[in-house]
Design a protein around this motif. Structure first.
Motif, PDB file in Angstrom:
ATOM      1  N   ASP A 145       0.808  -1.214   0.000  1.00  0.00           N
ATOM      2  CA  ASP A 145       0.000   0.000   0.000  1.00  0.00           C
ATOM      3  C   ASP A 145       0.846   1.271   0.000  1.00  0.00           C
ATOM      4  O   ASP A 145       0.413   2.307  -0.495  1.00  0.00           O
ATOM      5  CB  ASP A 145      -0.916  -0.003   1.227  1.00  0.00           C
ATOM      6  CG  ASP A 145      -1.851  -1.188   1.224  1.00  0.00           C
ATOM      7  OD1 ASP A 145      -2.800  -1.191   0.414  1.00  0.00           O
ATOM      8  OD2 ASP A 145      -1.622  -2.143   1.995  1.00  0.00           O
ATOM      9  N   VAL A 146       2.042   1.175   0.565  1.00  0.00           N
ATOM     10  CA  VAL A 146       2.950   2.323   0.649  1.00  0.00           C
ATOM     11  C   VAL A 146       4.373   1.821   0.456  1.00  0.00           C
ATOM     12  O   VAL A 146       4.732   0.753   0.963  1.00  0.00           O
ATOM     13  CB  VAL A 146       2.842   3.040   2.014  1.00  0.00           C
ATOM     14  CG1 VAL A 146       3.886   4.143   2.136  1.00  0.00           C
ATOM     15  CG2 VAL A 146       1.444   3.605   2.217  1.00  0.00           C
ATOM     16  N   TYR A 147       5.175   2.591  -0.281  1.00  0.00           N
ATOM     17  CA  TYR A 147       6.592   2.274  -0.412  1.00  0.00           C
ATOM     18  C   TYR A 147       7.378   3.303   0.384  1.00  0.00           C
ATOM     19  O   TYR A 147       7.245   4.515   0.148  1.00  0.00           O
ATOM     20  CB  TYR A 147       7.045   2.301  -1.873  1.00  0.00           C
ATOM     21  CG  TYR A 147       8.451   1.769  -2.046  1.00  0.00           C
ATOM     22  CD1 TYR A 147       8.691   0.406  -2.123  1.00  0.00           C
ATOM     23  CD2 TYR A 147       9.547   2.632  -2.089  1.00  0.00           C
ATOM     24  CE1 TYR A 147       9.972  -0.097  -2.243  1.00  0.00           C
ATOM     25  CE2 TYR A 147      10.837   2.135  -2.214  1.00  0.00           C
ATOM     26  CZ  TYR A 147      11.041   0.770  -2.289  1.00  0.00           C
ATOM     27  OH  TYR A 147      12.321   0.280  -2.391  1.00  0.00           O
ATOM     28  N   VAL A 173       4.595   6.756  -2.462  1.00  0.00           N
ATOM     29  CA  VAL A 173       5.912   6.671  -1.831  1.00  0.00           C
ATOM     30  C   VAL A 173       6.050   7.711  -0.724  1.00  0.00           C
ATOM     31  O   VAL A 173       5.548   8.836  -0.849  1.00  0.00           O
ATOM     32  CB  VAL A 173       7.021   6.885  -2.886  1.00  0.00           C
ATOM     33  CG1 VAL A 173       8.404   6.960  -2.230  1.00  0.00           C
ATOM     34  CG2 VAL A 173       6.972   5.783  -3.933  1.00  0.00           C
ATOM     35  N   ILE A 174       6.737   7.316   0.358  1.00  0.00           N
ATOM     36  CA  ILE A 174       7.161   8.246   1.395  1.00  0.00           C
ATOM     37  C   ILE A 174       8.677   8.337   1.339  1.00  0.00           C
ATOM     38  O   ILE A 174       9.363   7.308   1.330  1.00  0.00           O
ATOM     39  CB  ILE A 174       6.726   7.782   2.799  1.00  0.00           C
ATOM     40  CG1 ILE A 174       5.200   7.741   2.910  1.00  0.00           C
ATOM     41  CG2 ILE A 174       7.296   8.710   3.875  1.00  0.00           C
ATOM     42  CD1 ILE A 174       4.710   7.154   4.225  1.00  0.00           C
ATOM     43  N   GLY A 175       9.215   9.548   1.277  1.00  0.00           N
ATOM     44  CA  GLY A 175      10.661   9.732   1.231  1.00  0.00           C
ATOM     45  C   GLY A 175      11.063  11.001   1.942  1.00  0.00           C
ATOM     46  O   GLY A 175      10.217  11.853   2.261  1.00  0.00           O
ATOM     47  N   VAL A 208      -1.347   8.782   2.801  1.00  0.00           N
ATOM     48  CA  VAL A 208      -0.558   8.187   1.719  1.00  0.00           C
ATOM     49  C   VAL A 208      -1.196   6.888   1.251  1.00  0.00           C
ATOM     50  O   VAL A 208      -1.304   6.626   0.045  1.00  0.00           O
ATOM     51  CB  VAL A 208       0.896   7.949   2.171  1.00  0.00           C
ATOM     52  CG1 VAL A 208       1.680   7.226   1.072  1.00  0.00           C
ATOM     53  CG2 VAL A 208       1.573   9.267   2.510  1.00  0.00           C
ATOM     54  N   THR A 209      -1.641   6.064   2.184  1.00  0.00           N
ATOM     55  CA  THR A 209      -2.294   4.798   1.829  1.00  0.00           C
ATOM     56  C   THR A 209      -3.494   5.040   0.922  1.00  0.00           C
ATOM     57  O   THR A 209      -3.741   4.267  -0.018  1.00  0.00           O
ATOM     58  CB  THR A 209      -2.740   4.059   3.101  1.00  0.00           C
ATOM     59  OG1 THR A 209      -1.604   3.834   3.940  1.00  0.00           O
ATOM     60  CG2 THR A 209      -3.373   2.718   2.760  1.00  0.00           C
TER      61      THR A 209
END
Length: 317
Positions: A222-224, A251-253, A286-287
């Motif tokens: 669901d999230v990278y 994506v979370i970065g 984010v999801t």
């Protein structure tokens, strides 16, 4: 044309440089003869360089590569070094003193800004490709089925990272996540045993080694999470982030890893954070961004990348 590739191409693509070398070389094979030499196969490197029309070196640019290229350039006048991250300080120092008789390909401008190039040699940017047929979104029900296949709760969000399980990459951030299931696909190379143990003790699932169907892992997630803060420990443009986005996974970065802006993701596809404490806070929003279409824009295929590189070769003085 006979194309000589120096690097590690062994059928697996569980490392950034190898991934790029493998896909571009296989694209070359569609119209040209490609011969391969490993970085330590010195007699073979010499033999193959003599009969090649052009030689490519796929490796991190350090002193060993400087010495190798200097030797090979005397045998094969058309030699290109492929830079997927900034050369190390020693390579930059040596090329400042005596530039190599070679040309360069690169994927990010900052990687060549301090590089001294010999007169008459080229420095060309190329686009990294992706296999969009393999890395594509899965339907909602298919993603749930994949979660169950791999032993996860289909009703709970899943946060993924794919890469080396080593220090300097920020994987300790997975210890801060409380609002989702957690999965790391480790390459099996350079693993930090203490880090692996700490993650597993905290309930993080780690699958180590090359996965032939790794696209299923992206599709069910669901999230990278890309927790690396700087380019020093990874190639300049993350292929795993591109693959996640292509599968419709947001994506979370970190804001400090500015190269993520260059990936061509849809607006909002990458959520930037400043600290590990931000991860759980942004997870729900984010999801919700995961959907049934690719979040990657303007992406070249590997055949496009290979064609772009060959056009650079044709232009070489």
């Amino acid at each position: 044309m006979i194309i000589h590739v120096i690097g590690t191409v062994n059928g697996e693509v569980n490392e950034g440089m190898r991934n790029i070398a493998t896909h571009i070389s296989h694209a070359f094979e569609k119209e040209h003869t490609v011969i391969y030499s490993g970085l330590r196969q010195l007699p073979k490197i010499v033999f193959d360089s003599k009969k090649a029309d052009v030689t490519f070196v796929f490796a991190w640019a350090d002193k060993r590569i400087y010495d190798l290229v200097r030797a090979v350039s005397a045998i094969c006048p058309k030699i290109w070094v492929v830079l997927v991250q900034k050369p190390d300080d020693e390579f930059l120092r040596l090329t400042a003193e005596k530039p190599l008789e070679c040309s360069y390909l690169y994927i990010f401008d900052d990687d060549v800004k301090d590089l001294k190039v010999a007169e008459g040699r080229a420095v060309r940017r190329f686009a990294v490709g992706i296999n969009s047929e393999k890395f594509a979104p899965a339907a909602v029900e298919d993603a749930k089925a994949l979660k169950e296949k791999y032993g996860f709760d289909a009703g709970q969000p899943l946060v993924l990272h794919v890469g080396h399980c080593t220090g300097g990459r920020g994987l300790e951030d997975f210890l801060r996540i409380k609002g989702a299931q957690r999965l790391i696909i480790a390459s099996g190379m350079y693993e930090d045993e203490e880090l692996v143990k700490a993650l597993e003790d905290d309930g993080v699932t780690i699958m180590s080694g090359y996965l032939q169907n790794v696209e299923e892992i992206f599709q069910m997630s669901d999230v990278y999470l890309f927790p690396t803060r700087s380019c020093e420990n990874v190639i300049s443009i993350s292929l795993s982030v591109m693959e996640a986005l292509a599968c419709g996974v947001p994506v979370i970065g970190y804001r400090t890893f500015a190269n993520l802006n260059a990936l061509g993701g849809e607006n909002g596809a990458v959520t930037f954070i400043d600290s590990p404490e931000d991860i759980d806070r942004v997870l729900p929003e984010v999801t919700a961004k995961k959907n049934g279409h690719s979040l990657l824009r303007n992406t070249a295929t590997w055949s496009d990348s290979a064609a772009e590189i060959l056009s650079c070769i044709a232009e070489e003085v």
